[in-house]
Design a protein around this motif. Structure first.
Motif, PDB file in Angstrom:
ATOM      1  N   PRO A 111       1.130  -1.294  -0.152  1.00 16.09           N
ATOM      2  CA  PRO A 111      -0.219   0.000   0.366  1.00 16.09           C
ATOM      3  C   PRO A 111       0.872   0.786  -0.087  1.00 16.09           C
ATOM      4  N   LEU A 112       0.560   2.218  -0.483  1.00 18.74           N
ATOM      5  CA  LEU A 112       1.272   3.334  -0.892  1.00 18.74           C
ATOM      6  C   LEU A 112       0.538   4.949   0.008  1.00 18.74           C
ATOM      7  N   GLU A 113       1.261   5.978   0.265  1.00 16.74           N
ATOM      8  CA  GLU A 113       0.359   7.266   0.637  1.00 16.74           C
ATOM      9  C   GLU A 113      -0.673   8.153  -0.657  1.00 16.74           C
ATOM     10  N   PRO A 114      -1.676   8.224  -0.493  1.00 11.35           N
ATOM     11  CA  PRO A 114      -2.521   8.363  -1.146  1.00 11.35           C
ATOM     12  C   PRO A 114      -1.686   9.501  -2.302  1.00 11.35           C
ATOM     13  N   ARG A 115      -2.307   9.112  -3.237  1.00 16.80           N
ATOM     14  CA  ARG A 115      -1.658   9.802  -4.552  1.00 16.80           C
ATOM     15  C   ARG A 115      -2.443  10.741  -5.405  1.00 16.80           C
ATOM     16  N   PRO A 116      -2.378  11.628  -6.466  1.00 16.48           N
ATOM     17  CA  PRO A 116      -3.034  12.426  -7.020  1.00 16.48           C
ATOM     18  C   PRO A 116      -3.197  11.678  -7.715  1.00 16.48           C
ATOM     19  N   ASP A 117      -2.761  10.675  -8.869  1.00 16.60           N
ATOM     20  CA  ASP A 117      -2.799   9.735  -9.680  1.00 16.60           C
ATOM     21  C   ASP A 117      -3.434   8.753  -9.617  1.00 16.60           C
ATOM     22  N   GLY A 118      -3.886   8.853  -8.058  1.00 16.21           N
ATOM     23  CA  GLY A 118      -4.822   7.703  -7.725  1.00 16.21           C
ATOM     24  C   GLY A 118      -4.523   5.735  -8.194  1.00 16.21           C
ATOM     25  N   ARG A 119      -3.030   6.052  -8.226  1.00 17.37           N
ATOM     26  CA  ARG A 119      -2.218   5.073  -7.575  1.00 17.37           C
ATOM     27  C   ARG A 119      -2.144   5.063  -5.896  1.00 17.37           C
ATOM     28  N   SER A 120      -2.421   3.819  -5.874  1.00 15.10           N
ATOM     29  CA  SER A 120      -2.596   3.469  -4.055  1.00 15.10           C
ATOM     30  C   SER A 120      -2.196   1.984  -4.115  1.00 15.10           C
ATOM     31  N   HIS A 121      -1.454   1.812  -4.774  1.00 14.17           N
ATOM     32  CA  HIS A 121      -0.276   0.493  -4.516  1.00 14.17           C
ATOM     33  C   HIS A 121       0.661   0.324  -5.508  1.00 14.17           C
ATOM     34  N   GLY A 122       1.682  -0.158  -5.043  1.00 12.77           N
ATOM     35  CA  GLY A 122       3.619  -0.343  -5.387  1.00 12.77           C
ATOM     36  C   GLY A 122       3.141  -1.652  -5.593  1.00 12.77           C
ATOM     37  N   LEU A 123       4.207  -2.015  -6.997  1.00 18.61           N
ATOM     38  CA  LEU A 123       4.111  -3.482  -7.464  1.00 18.61           C
ATOM     39  C   LEU A 123       5.506  -3.721  -6.706  1.00 18.61           C
ATOM     40  N   ILE A 124       5.435  -5.124  -6.160  1.00 16.27           N
ATOM     41  CA  ILE A 124       6.269  -5.798  -5.558  1.00 16.27           C
ATOM     42  C   ILE A 124       7.543  -6.924  -6.615  1.00 16.27           C
ATOM     43  N   SER A 125       6.274  -7.730  -6.929  1.00 14.09           N
ATOM     44  CA  SER A 125       6.687  -8.680  -7.494  1.00 14.09           C
ATOM     45  C   SER A 125       5.494  -9.462  -8.255  1.00 14.09           C
ATOM     46  N   GLY A 126       5.901  -9.545  -9.432  1.00 15.31           N
ATOM     47  CA  GLY A 126       4.565 -10.127 -10.681  1.00 15.31           C
ATOM     48  C   GLY A 126       4.543  -8.772 -11.943  1.00 15.31           C
ATOM     49  N   TRP A 127       5.458  -8.641 -12.035  1.00 16.73           N
ATOM     50  CA  TRP A 127       5.528  -7.583 -13.307  1.00 16.73           C
ATOM     51  C   TRP A 127       4.895  -7.997 -14.300  1.00 16.73           C
ATOM     52  N   ARG A 128       5.370  -9.636 -14.888  1.00 16.13           N
ATOM     53  CA  ARG A 128       4.774 -10.322 -16.133  1.00 16.13           C
ATOM     54  C   ARG A 128       2.947 -10.051 -16.025  1.00 16.13           C
ATOM     55  N   ARG A 129       2.817 -10.865 -14.749  1.00 21.55           N
ATOM     56  CA  ARG A 129       1.766 -11.092 -15.272  1.00 21.55           C
ATOM     57  C   ARG A 129       0.658  -9.106 -14.790  1.00 21.55           C
ATOM     58  N   LEU A 130       1.299  -8.525 -14.225  1.00 19.76           N
ATOM     59  CA  LEU A 130       1.080  -7.246 -14.436  1.00 19.76           C
ATOM     60  C   LEU A 130       0.268  -7.019 -16.114  1.00 19.76           C
ATOM     61  N   GLY A 131       1.601  -6.639 -16.671  1.00 18.91           N
ATOM     62  CA  GLY A 131       1.697  -7.050 -18.232  1.00 18.91           C
ATOM     63  C   GLY A 131       0.996  -7.506 -19.508  1.00 18.91           C
ATOM     64  N   ALA A 132       1.244  -8.303 -17.864  1.00 17.48           N
ATOM     65  CA  ALA A 132       0.203  -9.512 -19.443  1.00 17.48           C
ATOM     66  C   ALA A 132      -1.474  -9.042 -19.642  1.00 17.48           C
ATOM     67  N   LEU A 133      -1.920  -8.660 -17.943  1.00 17.72           N
ATOM     68  CA  LEU A 133      -3.474  -8.000 -17.841  1.00 17.72           C
ATOM     69  C   LEU A 133      -3.141  -7.134 -18.595  1.00 17.72           C
ATOM     70  N   ARG A 134      -2.536  -6.060 -18.523  1.00 17.90           N
ATOM     71  CA  ARG A 134      -2.958  -4.763 -19.703  1.00 17.90           C
ATOM     72  C   ARG A 134      -2.933  -4.613 -20.517  1.00 17.90           C
ATOM     73  N   ARG A 135      -2.171  -5.778 -20.891  1.00 19.64           N
ATOM     74  CA  ARG A 135      -2.347  -5.875 -22.372  1.00 19.64           C
ATOM     75  C   ARG A 135      -3.730  -6.850 -22.966  1.00 19.64           C
ATOM     76  N   LEU A 136      -4.304  -7.634 -21.971  1.00 16.28           N
ATOM     77  CA  LEU A 136      -5.397  -8.163 -22.253  1.00 16.28           C
ATOM     78  C   LEU A 136      -6.652  -7.486 -22.381  1.00 16.28           C
ATOM     79  N   TYR A 137      -6.792  -6.166 -20.852  1.00 13.54           N
ATOM     80  CA  TYR A 137      -7.564  -5.415 -20.875  1.00 13.54           C
ATOM     81  C   TYR A 137      -7.653  -4.311 -22.071  1.00 13.54           C
ATOM     82  N   ALA A 138      -6.280  -3.768 -22.521  1.00 17.78           N
ATOM     83  CA  ALA A 138      -6.494  -2.978 -23.477  1.00 17.78           C
ATOM     84  C   ALA A 138      -6.948  -3.569 -25.188  1.00 17.78           C
ATOM     85  N   GLU A 139      -6.661  -4.875 -25.354  1.00 15.39           N
ATOM     86  CA  GLU A 139      -7.218  -5.351 -26.234  1.00 15.39           C
ATOM     87  C   GLU A 139      -8.955  -5.803 -26.306  1.00 15.39           C
ATOM     88  N   THR A 140      -9.277  -6.139 -24.907  1.00 16.19           N
ATOM     89  CA  THR A 140     -10.612  -6.743 -25.077  1.00 16.19           C
ATOM     90  C   THR A 140     -11.883  -5.142 -24.122  1.00 16.19           C
TER      91      THR A 140
END
Length: 369
Positions: A111-140
């Protein structure tokens, strides 16, 4: 004699107007139930609910509960990533796996401190899974890909966060020696660890000492060549150790290696490895005459590159130990390599397939993005 009173039969409505009995906790109490028993029952129910709430809160605080977090709320640049390159085929396979079976393994977020850009969490592990999900959401645009399953962890220190990231990648997919050395260098420069030795011992505490020694050797490559290498993960253990040995034995070898890399175009890992091996072979062959001849040939190439207007600008050489922006390089498609520097908000496309047609398609995509 006293007159006897006549007894009337019991009236069923006699108690109907009586006020409704209330339990000690405010709820209705059944007629005929002992008040103490009713109170004990309700107290036990409240205690059970409180215990369940405490268990859930404890699981959440320890990162044992899987939660769904919107992709838009995640900052993947929260840590300097250890993995600097994505294999296009492996990413395609991961995307298809998520499409067919959904996300099976959660990522780890902090968890992160509240930010103006709405990002509330920082990634620790799972970079590839997050990238794949972003790609799927962008496509579908399918809502089921708009969130990621995650464990919300709360590492006590930044060191713990980096260790968690490295350990997760070591278990799932082995990092290259270059990537291991690079994250140790970056973590030290971010002042997460006080010294390089401490960074290596903490991040790779579970690897054999001999392997950790090899990672330490690759640190020299990172410090000398990180600014000019396009495909560093392709460097094998044998080649990397040979290059480090040559740097230690011959003064000026690192400079010649950087110049050779800058002077030659490289559209693939094979071409970059050929340059590294060629310069190494010139050094190992031996004579001062051969070395001088190679230097003269290299200088001629450099002069030609400088004099030719169409020649691309050579990358800036970063001095050993100097700070530099974080850079991610991936093979985006056949003939197209994608470079991303988050700190500079900069994306670069290079390769044989980068032409006017791609430029037009990219402009059209950006307009409708």
């Amino acid at each position: 004699m006293a007159k006897r009173k006549r007894l009337m039969p019991a009236q069923s409505s006699y108690l109907s107007g009586a006020p409704e009995s209330k339990s000690a906790l405010g709820g209705p109490m059944a007629v005929g139930a002992a008040p103490i028993a009713q109170v004990a029952s309700e107290t036990a129910s409240q205690a059970a609910l409180q215990e369940l709430s405490d268990v859930l809160e404890n699981a959440r605080s320890k990162g044992l509960m899987i939660e769904e977090v919107p992709l838009s709320a995640i900052d993947e640049t929260h840590l300097v990533r250890d993995r600097i390159e994505q294999d296009a085929e492996e990413m395609d396979a991961l995307v298809e796996s998520l499409r067919a079976r959904g996300q099976q393994t959660p990522v780890e977020l902090v968890p992160l401190e509240p930010r103006p850009d709405g990002r509330s969490h920082g990634l620790i592990s799972g970079w590839r899974r997050l990238g794949a999900l972003r790609r799927l959401y962008a496509e579908t645009s399918d809502p089921k890909y708009a969130t990621v399953k995650a464990l919300i962890i709360r590492p006590e220190t930044a060191q713990d966060a980096y260790i968690a990231m490295v350990e997760e990648n070591e278990i799932r997919v082995n990092l290259s020696h270059y990537e291991r050395a690079r994250i140790a260098v970056r973590a030290m420069k971010e002042e997460v660890f006080p010294t390089l030795k401490k960074a290596l011992q903490s991040l790779f505490a579970n690897v054999p000492r001999a392997k950790r020694s090899k990672i330490r050797s690759f640190v020299t490559l990172v410090e000398e060549l990180d600014a000019v290498l396009f495909y560093p993960t392709a460097i094998s253990e044998k080649l990397g150790l040979s290059l480090v040995r040559a740097m230690g034995e011959e003064e000026g070898f690192a400079e010649r290696l950087r110049a050779a890399l800058q002077a030659a175009p490289r559209d693939s890992a094979v071409e970059e490895l050929e340059i590294l091996n060629r310069v190494l072979a010139e050094t190992q062959d031996g004579s001062e005459a051969d070395t001088a001849k190679a230097d003269a040939s290299l200088n001629a190439v450099l002069e030609t590159q400088t004099a030719t207007p169409e020649a691309p600008a050579r990358p800036r050489v970063r001095s050993p130990g100097a700070e530099g922006p974080e850079r991610v390089s991936v093979q985006a498609a056949a003939g197209v390599r994608l470079g991303f520097t988050p700190e500079q908000n900069r994306i670069e496309l290079t390769g044989d397939a980068v032409d006017a047609e791609l430029m037009a398609a990219l402009q059209d995509w950006l307009k409708h993005r």
